[in-house]
Design a protein around this motif. Structure first.
Motif, PDB file in Angstrom:
ATOM      1  N   TRP A   1       0.864  -1.182   0.000  1.00 56.15           N
ATOM      2  CA  TRP A   1       0.000   0.000   0.000  1.00 56.15           C
ATOM      3  C   TRP A   1       0.897   1.227   0.000  1.00 56.15           C
ATOM      4  O   TRP A   1       1.872   1.278   0.754  1.00 56.15           O
ATOM      5  CB  TRP A   1      -0.877   0.064   1.250  1.00 56.15           C
ATOM      6  N   LEU A   2       0.568   2.219  -0.827  1.00 51.32           N
ATOM      7  CA  LEU A   2       1.233   3.516  -0.797  1.00 51.32           C
ATOM      8  C   LEU A   2       0.270   4.452  -0.073  1.00 51.32           C
ATOM      9  O   LEU A   2      -0.879   4.618  -0.502  1.00 51.32           O
ATOM     10  CB  LEU A   2       1.530   4.017  -2.217  1.00 51.32           C
ATOM     11  N   VAL A   3       0.743   5.048   1.025  1.00 55.54           N
ATOM     12  CA  VAL A   3      -0.119   5.844   1.893  1.00 55.54           C
ATOM     13  C   VAL A   3       0.418   7.267   1.956  1.00 55.54           C
ATOM     14  O   VAL A   3       1.603   7.472   2.257  1.00 55.54           O
ATOM     15  CB  VAL A   3      -0.166   5.231   3.317  1.00 55.54           C
ATOM     16  N   ASP A   4      -0.452   8.261   1.705  1.00 55.81           N
ATOM     17  CA  ASP A   4      -0.008   9.655   1.716  1.00 55.81           C
ATOM     18  C   ASP A   4       0.076  10.201   3.147  1.00 55.81           C
ATOM     19  O   ASP A   4      -0.243   9.495   4.117  1.00 55.81           O
ATOM     20  CB  ASP A   4      -0.872  10.530   0.808  1.00 55.81           C
ATOM     21  N   ALA A   5       0.499  11.441   3.288  1.00 53.02           N
ATOM     22  CA  ALA A   5       0.726  12.052   4.602  1.00 53.02           C
ATOM     23  C   ALA A   5      -0.550  12.145   5.435  1.00 53.02           C
ATOM     24  O   ALA A   5      -0.487  12.180   6.668  1.00 53.02           O
ATOM     25  CB  ALA A   5       1.340  13.443   4.427  1.00 53.02           C
ATOM     26  N   ARG A   6      -1.704  12.180   4.793  1.00 47.08           N
ATOM     27  CA  ARG A   6      -2.982  12.238   5.522  1.00 47.08           C
ATOM     28  C   ARG A   6      -3.473  10.853   5.927  1.00 47.08           C
ATOM     29  O   ARG A   6      -4.543  10.717   6.518  1.00 47.08           O
ATOM     30  CB  ARG A   6      -4.046  12.927   4.663  1.00 47.08           C
ATOM     31  N   GLY A   7      -2.719   9.811   5.559  1.00 44.61           N
ATOM     32  CA  GLY A   7      -3.114   8.446   5.889  1.00 44.61           C
ATOM     33  C   GLY A   7      -4.036   7.813   4.870  1.00 44.61           C
ATOM     34  O   GLY A   7      -4.599   6.746   5.105  1.00 44.61           O
ATOM     35  N   LYS A   8      -4.185   8.444   3.690  1.00 43.78           N
ATOM     36  CA  LYS A   8      -5.053   7.924   2.637  1.00 43.78           C
ATOM     37  C   LYS A   8      -4.253   7.000   1.723  1.00 43.78           C
ATOM     38  O   LYS A   8      -3.160   7.347   1.268  1.00 43.78           O
ATOM     39  CB  LYS A   8      -5.625   9.079   1.818  1.00 43.78           C
ATOM     40  N   VAL A   9      -4.811   5.829   1.450  1.00 46.43           N
ATOM     41  CA  VAL A   9      -4.178   4.892   0.526  1.00 46.43           C
ATOM     42  C   VAL A   9      -4.335   5.450  -0.884  1.00 46.43           C
ATOM     43  O   VAL A   9      -5.444   5.684  -1.351  1.00 46.43           O
ATOM     44  CB  VAL A   9      -4.816   3.492   0.623  1.00 46.43           C
ATOM     45  N   THR A  10      -3.204   5.692  -1.558  1.00 44.02           N
ATOM     46  CA  THR A  10      -3.243   6.208  -2.922  1.00 44.02           C
ATOM     47  C   THR A  10      -3.147   5.090  -3.954  1.00 44.02           C
ATOM     48  O   THR A  10      -3.545   5.277  -5.100  1.00 44.02           O
ATOM     49  CB  THR A  10      -2.115   7.229  -3.172  1.00 44.02           C
ATOM     50  N   ARG A  11      -2.634   3.938  -3.541  1.00 43.22           N
ATOM     51  CA  ARG A  11      -2.516   2.793  -4.455  1.00 43.22           C
ATOM     52  C   ARG A  11      -2.220   1.554  -3.625  1.00 43.22           C
ATOM     53  O   ARG A  11      -1.512   1.619  -2.639  1.00 43.22           O
ATOM     54  CB  ARG A  11      -1.389   3.040  -5.450  1.00 43.22           C
ATOM     55  N   THR A  12      -2.750   0.420  -4.048  1.00 38.35           N
ATOM     56  CA  THR A  12      -2.408  -0.871  -3.458  1.00 38.35           C
ATOM     57  C   THR A  12      -2.259  -1.869  -4.596  1.00 38.35           C
ATOM     58  O   THR A  12      -2.944  -1.756  -5.618  1.00 38.35           O
ATOM     59  CB  THR A  12      -3.453  -1.346  -2.422  1.00 38.35           C
ATOM     60  N   PHE A  13      -1.339  -2.814  -4.434  1.00 35.22           N
ATOM     61  CA  PHE A  13      -1.099  -3.775  -5.499  1.00 35.22           C
ATOM     62  C   PHE A  13      -0.415  -5.020  -4.952  1.00 35.22           C
ATOM     63  O   PHE A  13       0.227  -4.990  -3.900  1.00 35.22           O
ATOM     64  CB  PHE A  13      -0.259  -3.167  -6.626  1.00 35.22           C
ATOM     65  N   ALA A  14      -0.570  -6.116  -5.686  1.00 36.41           N
ATOM     66  CA  ALA A  14       0.052  -7.390  -5.338  1.00 36.41           C
ATOM     67  C   ALA A  14       1.522  -7.372  -5.736  1.00 36.41           C
ATOM     68  O   ALA A  14       1.903  -6.702  -6.701  1.00 36.41           O
ATOM     69  CB  ALA A  14      -0.661  -8.534  -6.038  1.00 36.41           C
ATOM     70  N   VAL A  15       2.333  -8.086  -4.979  1.00 36.41           N
ATOM     71  CA  VAL A  15       3.754  -8.232  -5.285  1.00 36.41           C
ATOM     72  C   VAL A  15       4.141  -9.703  -5.207  1.00 36.41           C
ATOM     73  O   VAL A  15       3.418 -10.507  -4.628  1.00 36.41           O
ATOM     74  CB  VAL A  15       4.642  -7.410  -4.314  1.00 36.41           C
ATOM     75  N   MET A  16       5.278 -10.032  -5.791  1.00 43.04           N
ATOM     76  CA  MET A  16       5.849 -11.371  -5.665  1.00 43.04           C
ATOM     77  C   MET A  16       7.015 -11.255  -4.687  1.00 43.04           C
ATOM     78  O   MET A  16       7.997 -10.573  -4.981  1.00 43.04           O
ATOM     79  CB  MET A  16       6.347 -11.883  -7.017  1.00 43.04           C
ATOM     80  N   PRO A  17       6.900 -11.886  -3.512  1.00 40.57           N
ATOM     81  CA  PRO A  17       7.970 -11.783  -2.520  1.00 40.57           C
ATOM     82  C   PRO A  17       9.280 -12.374  -3.026  1.00 40.57           C
ATOM     83  O   PRO A  17       9.294 -13.236  -3.899  1.00 40.57           O
ATOM     84  CB  PRO A  17       7.463 -12.601  -1.338  1.00 40.57           C
TER      85      PRO A  17
END
Length: 187
Positions: free
Chosen positions: A83-99
């Motif tokens: 999850w990419l979270v901005d300074a206000r705590g809002k999720v701007t993007r979420t995505f799956a990854v391969m560990p």
């Protein structure tokens, strides 16, 4: 100068300026953040994350609890999700990854260095490398995208720390996670 030629010259000038601006943008996107790249901090490795399926089979809608505050990257090992979270705590993007085959311990890290293009430790050409931890045995851990767009499971025999994502997600990570940005790793 003949009448009408000033419009042609103005058009050519605008086109040339646009081309120069585009090339400058490409050069800055491919350039390292700094000349001296700091060495990632050492951390212990967490147990390897299984690569067959995420812990949470359905797409998680909410940011994991206890993942910090403010602007940050949150990486959930079990869910294989960022999850990419901005300074206000809002999720701007979420995505799956391969560990990667080596995982960082759950804790808070800082982005230590970034590299535009390089060959990964598994030999795959990668881009938008965002390094944030060092695992046991000196294995660097960071986010990256394979230039061919692949997200194959890593060879468990190789000790690699590349957390792979799709190229569009890699672009978003590159823009968001500059040197010094917070990365929170949760179980």
């Amino acid at each position: 100068m003949a009448r009408g030629s000033s419009g042609i010259v103005a058009g050519l000038t605008a086109a040339a300026m646009g081309a120069v601006g585009f090339l400058a943008y490409q050069a800055s996107a491919n350039a390292p953040d700094s000349v001296a790249v700091p060495k990632p901090e050492a951390s212990s490795s967490a147990p390897a994350v299984p690569h067959d399926k995420p812990k949470n089979k359905k797409r998680p809608a909410a940011l994991p609890a206890e993942s910090g505050t403010g602007a940050r990257v949150v990486y959930a090992l079990g869910d294989r999700r960022v999850w990419l979270v901005d300074a206000r705590g809002k999720v701007t993007r979420t995505f799956a990854v391969m560990p990667s085959s080596v995982s960082p311990r759950p804790e808070t890290y800082k982005v230590r260095s970034r590299t535009g293009f390089i060959k990964g430790s598994d030999g795959v050409p990668i881009e938008h490398v965002v390094l944030f931890a060092m695992a046991d045995g000196g294995v660097p851990v960071g986010f990256s995208a394979a230039q061919d767009g692949s997200m194959a499971s890593p060879d468990p025999k190789l000790k690699t720390g590349g957390v792979r994502m799709k190229r569009a997600d890699g672009d978003a990570m590159w823009t968001f996670a500059t040197v010094g940005a917070t990365v929170v790793v949760v179980p």
